[in-house]
Design a protein around this motif. Sequence first.
Motif, short mmCIF file in Angstrom:
data_model
loop_
_atom_site.label_atom_id
_atom_site.label_comp_id
_atom_site.label_asym_id
_atom_site.label_seq_id
_atom_site.Cartn_x
_atom_site.Cartn_y
_atom_site.Cartn_z
N ASP A 22 0.87 -1.19 0.00
CA ASP A 22 0.00 0.00 0.00
C ASP A 22 0.90 1.23 0.00
O ASP A 22 0.98 1.98 0.98
CB ASP A 22 -0.89 0.00 1.24
CG ASP A 22 -1.87 -1.15 1.27
OD1 ASP A 22 -1.79 -2.04 0.40
OD2 ASP A 22 -2.72 -1.18 2.18
N ASN A 60 -2.46 -2.77 -3.12
CA ASN A 60 -3.83 -2.25 -3.14
C ASN A 60 -3.91 -1.23 -4.27
O ASN A 60 -3.16 -0.24 -4.30
CB ASN A 60 -4.17 -1.60 -1.80
CG ASN A 60 -5.64 -1.22 -1.75
OD1 ASN A 60 -6.14 -0.55 -2.65
ND2 ASN A 60 -6.32 -1.65 -0.71
N ASP A 91 -5.54 -6.15 -4.97
CA ASP A 91 -6.62 -5.75 -4.07
C ASP A 91 -7.37 -4.59 -4.71
O ASP A 91 -7.05 -3.42 -4.51
CB ASP A 91 -6.08 -5.38 -2.68
CG ASP A 91 -7.19 -5.31 -1.65
OD1 ASP A 91 -8.37 -5.47 -2.03
OD2 ASP A 91 -6.89 -5.09 -0.45
N THR A 145 -15.53 -8.20 6.48
CA THR A 145 -14.40 -7.28 6.35
C THR A 145 -13.98 -6.70 7.70
O THR A 145 -14.70 -6.81 8.70
CB THR A 145 -14.72 -6.16 5.32
OG1 THR A 145 -15.86 -5.42 5.76
CG2 THR A 145 -14.98 -6.75 3.94
N SER A 146 -12.80 -6.08 7.70
CA SER A 146 -12.19 -5.66 8.98
C SER A 146 -12.65 -4.29 9.45
O SER A 146 -12.40 -3.91 10.59
CB SER A 146 -10.67 -5.64 8.81
OG SER A 146 -10.29 -4.64 7.89
N PRO A 209 -6.93 -9.50 6.26
CA PRO A 209 -6.31 -8.22 6.58
C PRO A 209 -6.70 -7.81 7.99
O PRO A 209 -7.65 -8.36 8.56
CB PRO A 209 -6.96 -7.27 5.56
CG PRO A 209 -8.30 -7.86 5.30
CD PRO A 209 -8.24 -9.34 5.58
N VAL A 211 -4.40 -7.38 10.81
CA VAL A 211 -3.39 -7.45 11.88
C VAL A 211 -2.46 -6.25 11.70
O VAL A 211 -2.43 -5.64 10.64
CB VAL A 211 -2.57 -8.78 11.87
CG1 VAL A 211 -3.47 -9.99 12.02
CG2 VAL A 211 -1.69 -8.90 10.65
N ALA A 213 -1.56 -2.59 11.86
CA ALA A 213 -2.08 -1.23 12.06
C ALA A 213 -3.53 -1.21 12.55
O ALA A 213 -3.94 -0.31 13.28
CB ALA A 213 -1.95 -0.44 10.77
N GLN A 214 -4.35 -2.21 12.17
CA GLN A 214 -5.77 -2.21 12.58
C GLN A 214 -6.00 -2.95 13.90
O GLN A 214 -7.13 -3.03 14.39
CB GLN A 214 -6.65 -2.81 11.48
CG GLN A 214 -6.65 -1.99 10.20
CD GLN A 214 -7.50 -2.63 9.11
OE1 GLN A 214 -8.67 -2.96 9.30
NE2 GLN A 214 -6.90 -2.80 7.93
N ASN A 235 -2.50 -10.76 5.98
CA ASN A 235 -1.86 -9.56 5.41
C ASN A 235 -1.48 -8.54 6.48
O ASN A 235 -2.22 -8.29 7.42
CB ASN A 235 -2.84 -8.88 4.44
CG ASN A 235 -2.24 -7.61 3.83
OD1 ASN A 235 -1.47 -7.71 2.88
ND2 ASN A 235 -2.58 -6.45 4.37
N SER A 237 0.13 -4.54 5.93
CA SER A 237 0.65 -3.55 4.99
C SER A 237 1.46 -2.50 5.76
O SER A 237 2.69 -2.62 5.86
CB SER A 237 -0.51 -2.87 4.23
OG SER A 237 -1.33 -3.81 3.60
O1 LIG Z 1 -11.70 -6.04 5.09
C1 LIG Z 1 -10.71 -5.55 4.56
C2 LIG Z 1 -10.39 -5.72 3.23
C3 LIG Z 1 -9.25 -5.19 2.73
N1 LIG Z 1 -8.41 -4.48 3.51
C4 LIG Z 1 -7.16 -3.97 2.89
O2 LIG Z 1 -6.05 -4.64 3.51
C5 LIG Z 1 -4.98 -3.74 3.74
C6 LIG Z 1 -4.76 -3.56 5.23
O3 LIG Z 1 -3.70 -2.66 5.45
P1 LIG Z 1 -3.04 -2.41 6.91
O4 LIG Z 1 -2.12 -1.28 6.68
O5 LIG Z 1 -2.32 -3.68 7.29
O6 LIG Z 1 -4.14 -2.09 7.85
C7 LIG Z 1 -5.38 -2.46 3.01
O7 LIG Z 1 -4.94 -2.55 1.68
C8 LIG Z 1 -6.89 -2.49 3.05
O8 LIG Z 1 -7.48 -1.76 1.99
C9 LIG Z 1 -8.70 -4.29 4.83
O9 LIG Z 1 -7.95 -3.65 5.58
N2 LIG Z 1 -9.85 -4.84 5.32
#
Ligand SMILES: O=c1ccn([C@@H]2O[C@H](COP(=O)(O)O)[C@@H](O)[C@H]2O)c(=O)[nH]1
Length: 264
Positions: A22, A60, A91, A145-146, A209, A211, A213-214, A235, A237
């Motif tokens: 990203d 992404n 993505d 989704t997250s 996705p 783990v 930063a989120q 994932n 990023s």
């Molecule tokens: O539910 C979702 C679907 C896609 N993403 C994508 O994954 C990465 C997460 O990035 P981090 O920096 O590790 O948080 C990013 O490209 C999102 O668009 C998601 O986070 N959640």
Amino acid sequence: MTRTELIQNIRDKESFLCVGLDTDIQKIPDQFKKEADPIFAFNKMVIEATSDFAVAYKPNLAFYESLGPKGWESLQRTMEIIPKNIFTIADAKRGDIGNTAEMYAKTFFEWLNFDSVTLSPYMGKDSVTPFLKYEDKWAIVLGITSNPGAVDFQFQPIANSSDLLFEKVIKHAISWDNSDRIMFVAGATRGETLAKARKAAPNQFFLVPGVGAQGGSLEDVWQHCKNPDIGLLVNSSRGIIYAGDEKAVHSAAEKLRNEMKALM
Ligand SMILES: O=c1ccn([C@@H]2O[C@H](COP(=O)(O)O)[C@@H](O)[C@H]2O)c(=O)[nH]1
């Protein structure tokens, strides 16, 4: 890439790490900004620093498309240097009527040569099946989704069923032809609810996705979502690519890989 090859790579590297590319021009260190193609130069550093630990890379598309033609060029050049035995994920979260979906599939599978592309399932079967016509290519459908907004639709109850909408979507999608080449997105921030996603699709791979930063939990993901083939691509990023210099990026990927290895 076939499922067998993907599983073998996971076993060989003792890792189910996906590194998210990203790449934000505002966030990359100044040294890369002097290069003719700063995004590509930064990605090259990240790939070289992490390829011992990564089994997948996930650019992404937003980060590339937002830069216009130059961004597409950086993406294409990045694809050319990702080692061939590492799974690639566009993505892009596409989803449209059949003939348009065919063009998206052509873009990502034929022109850019990705192994997989993320898709929104909202438009249904004909928006996904054009991607499943390609042997050894994958459609990664949004499941649970997250993000906070996931509750708006994905968690809505289904009439006369104990399923929530995301469970219904997952169960329905695996009834389609060639669904052995469908993966689902399952956010690491979803805790115990992840078990419902796994129950709906016991054999499918999950792209996870959230783990890093989120703040999602790798242990929750492992506990609720692993299957006999591991069945996971987790994932990170920002947590890896912006860890610091090349050594710090290498260490951040190694640390997360070692946490995975300890679970396997
Ligand atoms: O539910 C979702 C679907 C896609 N993403 C994508 O994954 C990465 C997460 O990035 P981090 O920096 O590790 O948080 C990013 O490209 C999102 O668009 C998601 O986070 N959640």
